[in-house]
Scaffold this motif. Structure first.
Motif, PDB file in Angstrom:
ATOM      1  N   LEU A  37      -0.586  15.521   9.848  1.00 14.64           N
ATOM      2  CA  LEU A  37      -0.283  14.226   9.240  1.00 14.64           C
ATOM      3  C   LEU A  37      -1.453  13.626   8.473  1.00 14.64           C
ATOM      4  O   LEU A  37      -1.289  13.127   7.360  1.00 14.64           O
ATOM      5  CB  LEU A  37       0.212  13.256  10.311  1.00 14.64           C
ATOM      6  CG  LEU A  37       1.604  13.542  10.863  1.00 14.64           C
ATOM      7  CD1 LEU A  37       1.944  12.579  11.993  1.00 14.64           C
ATOM      8  CD2 LEU A  37       2.651  13.434   9.761  1.00 14.64           C
ATOM      9  N   SER A  38      -2.658  13.617   9.064  1.00 13.25           N
ATOM     10  CA  SER A  38      -3.792  13.015   8.358  1.00 13.25           C
ATOM     11  C   SER A  38      -4.155  13.828   7.117  1.00 13.25           C
ATOM     12  O   SER A  38      -4.517  13.261   6.075  1.00 13.25           O
ATOM     13  CB  SER A  38      -5.007  12.884   9.289  1.00 13.25           C
ATOM     14  OG  SER A  38      -5.406  14.142   9.794  1.00 13.25           O
ATOM     15  N   LEU A  39      -4.032  15.164   7.197  1.00 16.14           N
ATOM     16  CA  LEU A  39      -4.307  16.008   6.035  1.00 16.14           C
ATOM     17  C   LEU A  39      -3.304  15.726   4.919  1.00 16.14           C
ATOM     18  O   LEU A  39      -3.681  15.559   3.749  1.00 16.14           O
ATOM     19  CB  LEU A  39      -4.241  17.481   6.439  1.00 16.14           C
ATOM     20  CG  LEU A  39      -4.438  18.507   5.311  1.00 16.14           C
ATOM     21  CD1 LEU A  39      -5.805  18.345   4.671  1.00 16.14           C
ATOM     22  CD2 LEU A  39      -4.254  19.929   5.847  1.00 16.14           C
ATOM     23  N   LEU A  40      -2.026  15.637   5.268  1.00 14.15           N
ATOM     24  CA  LEU A  40      -0.997  15.356   4.269  1.00 14.15           C
ATOM     25  C   LEU A  40      -1.178  13.964   3.665  1.00 14.15           C
ATOM     26  O   LEU A  40      -0.964  13.765   2.462  1.00 14.15           O
ATOM     27  CB  LEU A  40       0.384  15.487   4.904  1.00 14.15           C
ATOM     28  CG  LEU A  40       0.797  16.898   5.342  1.00 14.15           C
ATOM     29  CD1 LEU A  40       2.133  16.853   6.064  1.00 14.15           C
ATOM     30  CD2 LEU A  40       0.860  17.836   4.141  1.00 14.15           C
ATOM     31  N   ALA A  41      -1.568  12.996   4.501  1.00 13.66           N
ATOM     32  CA  ALA A  41      -1.789  11.636   3.992  1.00 13.66           C
ATOM     33  C   ALA A  41      -2.944  11.617   2.984  1.00 13.66           C
ATOM     34  O   ALA A  41      -2.850  10.992   1.916  1.00 13.66           O
ATOM     35  CB  ALA A  41      -2.076  10.678   5.142  1.00 13.66           C
ATOM     36  N   VAL A  94     -10.381   6.247  -2.530  1.00  9.88           N
ATOM     37  CA  VAL A  94     -10.986   7.574  -2.663  1.00  9.88           C
ATOM     38  C   VAL A  94     -11.688   7.976  -1.372  1.00  9.88           C
ATOM     39  O   VAL A  94     -11.541   9.101  -0.874  1.00  9.88           O
ATOM     40  CB  VAL A  94     -11.989   7.597  -3.840  1.00  9.88           C
ATOM     41  CG1 VAL A  94     -12.661   8.965  -3.942  1.00  9.88           C
ATOM     42  CG2 VAL A  94     -11.279   7.262  -5.141  1.00  9.88           C
ATOM     43  N   VAL A  95     -12.459   7.038  -0.820  1.00  5.30           N
ATOM     44  CA  VAL A  95     -13.174   7.315   0.436  1.00  5.30           C
ATOM     45  C   VAL A  95     -12.180   7.571   1.573  1.00  5.30           C
ATOM     46  O   VAL A  95     -12.340   8.525   2.353  1.00  5.30           O
ATOM     47  CB  VAL A  95     -14.111   6.140   0.791  1.00  5.30           C
ATOM     48  CG1 VAL A  95     -14.727   6.340   2.183  1.00  5.30           C
ATOM     49  CG2 VAL A  95     -15.207   5.993  -0.252  1.00  5.30           C
ATOM     50  N   LEU A  96     -11.153   6.737   1.653  1.00  5.81           N
ATOM     51  CA  LEU A  96     -10.161   6.907   2.718  1.00  5.81           C
ATOM     52  C   LEU A  96      -9.439   8.246   2.596  1.00  5.81           C
ATOM     53  O   LEU A  96      -9.238   8.937   3.599  1.00  5.81           O
ATOM     54  CB  LEU A  96      -9.145   5.757   2.658  1.00  5.81           C
ATOM     55  CG  LEU A  96      -8.021   5.799   3.699  1.00  5.81           C
ATOM     56  CD1 LEU A  96      -8.590   5.783   5.118  1.00  5.81           C
ATOM     57  CD2 LEU A  96      -7.060   4.626   3.495  1.00  5.81           C
ATOM     58  N   GLY A 137      -1.886  13.410  -0.167  1.00  5.53           N
ATOM     59  CA  GLY A 137      -0.912  12.568  -0.866  1.00  5.53           C
ATOM     60  C   GLY A 137      -1.592  11.456  -1.650  1.00  5.53           C
ATOM     61  O   GLY A 137      -1.185  11.148  -2.781  1.00  5.53           O
ATOM     62  N   MET A 138      -2.620  10.846  -1.059  1.00  8.44           N
ATOM     63  CA  MET A 138      -3.358   9.800  -1.762  1.00  8.44           C
ATOM     64  C   MET A 138      -4.047  10.346  -3.000  1.00  8.44           C
ATOM     65  O   MET A 138      -4.020   9.725  -4.070  1.00  8.44           O
ATOM     66  CB  MET A 138      -4.370   9.151  -0.823  1.00  8.44           C
ATOM     67  CG  MET A 138      -3.743   8.314   0.284  1.00  8.44           C
ATOM     68  SD  MET A 138      -4.976   7.565   1.381  1.00  8.44           S
ATOM     69  CE  MET A 138      -5.761   6.386   0.264  1.00  8.44           C
ATOM     70  N   PHE A 139      -4.653  11.528  -2.872  1.00 12.54           N
ATOM     71  CA  PHE A 139      -5.282  12.152  -4.048  1.00 12.54           C
ATOM     72  C   PHE A 139      -4.227  12.456  -5.109  1.00 12.54           C
ATOM     73  O   PHE A 139      -4.470  12.302  -6.315  1.00 12.54           O
ATOM     74  CB  PHE A 139      -6.008  13.443  -3.649  1.00 12.54           C
ATOM     75  CG  PHE A 139      -7.364  13.214  -3.047  1.00 12.54           C
ATOM     76  CD1 PHE A 139      -8.324  12.476  -3.726  1.00 12.54           C
ATOM     77  CD2 PHE A 139      -7.697  13.749  -1.814  1.00 12.54           C
ATOM     78  CE1 PHE A 139      -9.593  12.258  -3.185  1.00 12.54           C
ATOM     79  CE2 PHE A 139      -8.956  13.547  -1.260  1.00 12.54           C
ATOM     80  CZ  PHE A 139      -9.898  12.793  -1.941  1.00 12.54           C
ATOM     81  N   GLY A 140      -3.036  12.870  -4.670  1.00 11.96           N
ATOM     82  CA  GLY A 140      -1.968  13.157  -5.621  1.00 11.96           C
ATOM     83  C   GLY A 140      -1.555  11.929  -6.412  1.00 11.96           C
ATOM     84  O   GLY A 140      -1.334  12.010  -7.630  1.00 11.96           O
ATOM     85  N   VAL A 141      -1.456  10.777  -5.739  1.00 14.32           N
ATOM     86  CA  VAL A 141      -1.091   9.534  -6.430  1.00 14.32           C
ATOM     87  C   VAL A 141      -2.178   9.143  -7.424  1.00 14.32           C
ATOM     88  O   VAL A 141      -1.888   8.686  -8.541  1.00 14.32           O
ATOM     89  CB  VAL A 141      -0.850   8.407  -5.409  1.00 14.32           C
ATOM     90  CG1 VAL A 141      -0.650   7.074  -6.127  1.00 14.32           C
ATOM     91  CG2 VAL A 141       0.361   8.721  -4.543  1.00 14.32           C
ATOM     92  N   MET A 142      -3.450   9.334  -7.049  1.00 14.53           N
ATOM     93  CA  MET A 142      -4.553   9.019  -7.966  1.00 14.53           C
ATOM     94  C   MET A 142      -4.497   9.895  -9.210  1.00 14.53           C
ATOM     95  O   MET A 142      -4.689   9.423 -10.344  1.00 14.53           O
ATOM     96  CB  MET A 142      -5.895   9.215  -7.253  1.00 14.53           C
ATOM     97  CG  MET A 142      -6.148   8.250  -6.119  1.00 14.53           C
ATOM     98  SD  MET A 142      -7.695   8.648  -5.266  1.00 14.53           S
ATOM     99  CE  MET A 142      -7.398   7.912  -3.663  1.00 14.53           C
TER     100      MET A 142
END
Length: 339
Positions: A96-100, A71-73, A103-108
């Motif tokens: 790229l960093s915004l999409l990454a 979450v923090v990352l 994307g992590m929030f989307g997986v969560m």
């Protein structure tokens, strides 16, 4: 537990032999990552033998890291992505960093939805995605960790050439800050080489490497050389390589110049620090006897630039990496179809 420690020792030996053979190999990064991974597994497996309270503390830290770390990352990557877009524009590389992060929030969110609905299909999708992310994340951590170590290796003192890689011009003719940092670092390396006593008595040479882009008024290498000479660098010590359009061509055409003048010459290649490890892989493929060193880069630029570098290296070994990813996806499809 002992088996994990044994594997850690084996991969550490592979890492040591690999570095001794050639520091510019991605296999070194993977071997180091596997050694650290198995060492961690061994330590966790033996946690029951730790003094009272230690095991509970370690497990609490691990659980907090697994729970809050992503979450923090994701939040940090998203915030950095927004800053990157504001400062550098909306080019694909800058996103790229915004999409990454998104994307992590989307997986969560997908994982929460799978747990809430109990959907078999969603659970299979989440598990497959996590396996894919686990594989890619492992390689990414290996890449970042070894790139950090590579960037801190001592600069060689016996090189014949210093090669500074171009990166584009402002307004078609002016050196931007990113390229200026490379040139300043290249000059620093050159002066250290020149001050080092050489057996052959021949002074080193600095090569500025970069051709002319469609929106540039002159080749990058000429603007780079002018930047150095205007600041007191000896003009006779600069050679311009003005044909290259890519990093690969920087390496190949610079190698041609070196081989023409001094067959078997060695060099130190200068680029920005986030690009140094991947540039070293390219130098190895180009057959250059060269160490790559990095120049400073603004902190906000690092996340997107590092992700871009990793993607390029990941695709460099696309047969293996995409093969493993497709295998994981196929296993997920088979698990879904077996219900």
């Amino acid at each position: 537990m002992w088996f994990a420690f044994a594997l850690a020792a084996v991969f550490l030996l592979f890492f040591g032999f690999g570095v001794r053979r050639d520091r510019r190999r991605f296999g070194n990064a993977v071997h180091l990552g596997l050694a650290v991974t198995f060492l961690g597994i061994g330590l966790i497996a033996g946690i029951d033998d730790a003094p009272p309270g230690v095991a509970e503390t370690v497990m609490l830290v691990v659980l907090l890291g697994l729970g809050l770390g992503p979450v923090v990352l994701a939040g940090l990557l998203t915030a950095n992505g927004v800053k990157m877009v504001r400062k550098e524009g909306r080019s694909p590389a800058n996103l790229l960093s915004l999409l990454a992060g998104l994307g992590m929030f989307g997986v969560m969110i997908l994982a929460v939805a799978a747990a809430a609905t109990g959907s078999w299909a969603l659970n299979i999708l989440v598990v497959t995605t996590l396996f894919l992310l686990g594989y890619v994340s492992f390689l990414f951590v290996c890449f970042v960790g070894y790139a950090f170590l590579y960037g801190r290796m001592r600069v060689r003192r016996d090189a014949d050439y210093v090669v500074v890689l171009g990166s584009g011009l402002i307004g078609g003719r002016r050196v931007p800050p990113l390229l200026a940092s490379r040139l300043d670092r290249g000059r620093e390396v050159y002066e250290k080489l020149a001050a080092h006593e050489r057996r052959d008595g021949v002074a080193p040479v600095l090569i500025t490497s970069g051709g002319q882009g469609p929106d540039e008024e002159l080749p990058e290498s000429h603007a780079m050389a002018d930047y150095l000479v205007e600041r007191g660098f000896p003009a006779e010590a600069v050679v311009r390589e003005d044909r290259s359009r890519t990093t690969e061509e920087n390496m190949l055409f610079s190698r041609e110049l070196m081989e023409r003048e001094r067959p078997g010459a060695s060099c130190v290649i200068v680029t920005n620090n986030f690009h140094a490890f991947r540039a070293s892989l390219m130098a190895r493929r180009a057959g250059m006897d060269g160490q790559v060193v990095g120049s400073p880069t603004a902190a906000y630029f690092w996340p997107s630039a590092t992700i871009r570098e990793f993607v390029a290296v990941f695709l460099q070994y696309k047969v293996v990496n995409l093969g493993i990813c497709l295998t994981l996806i196929l296993l997920g499809v088979l698990a879904w179809a077996s219900r």
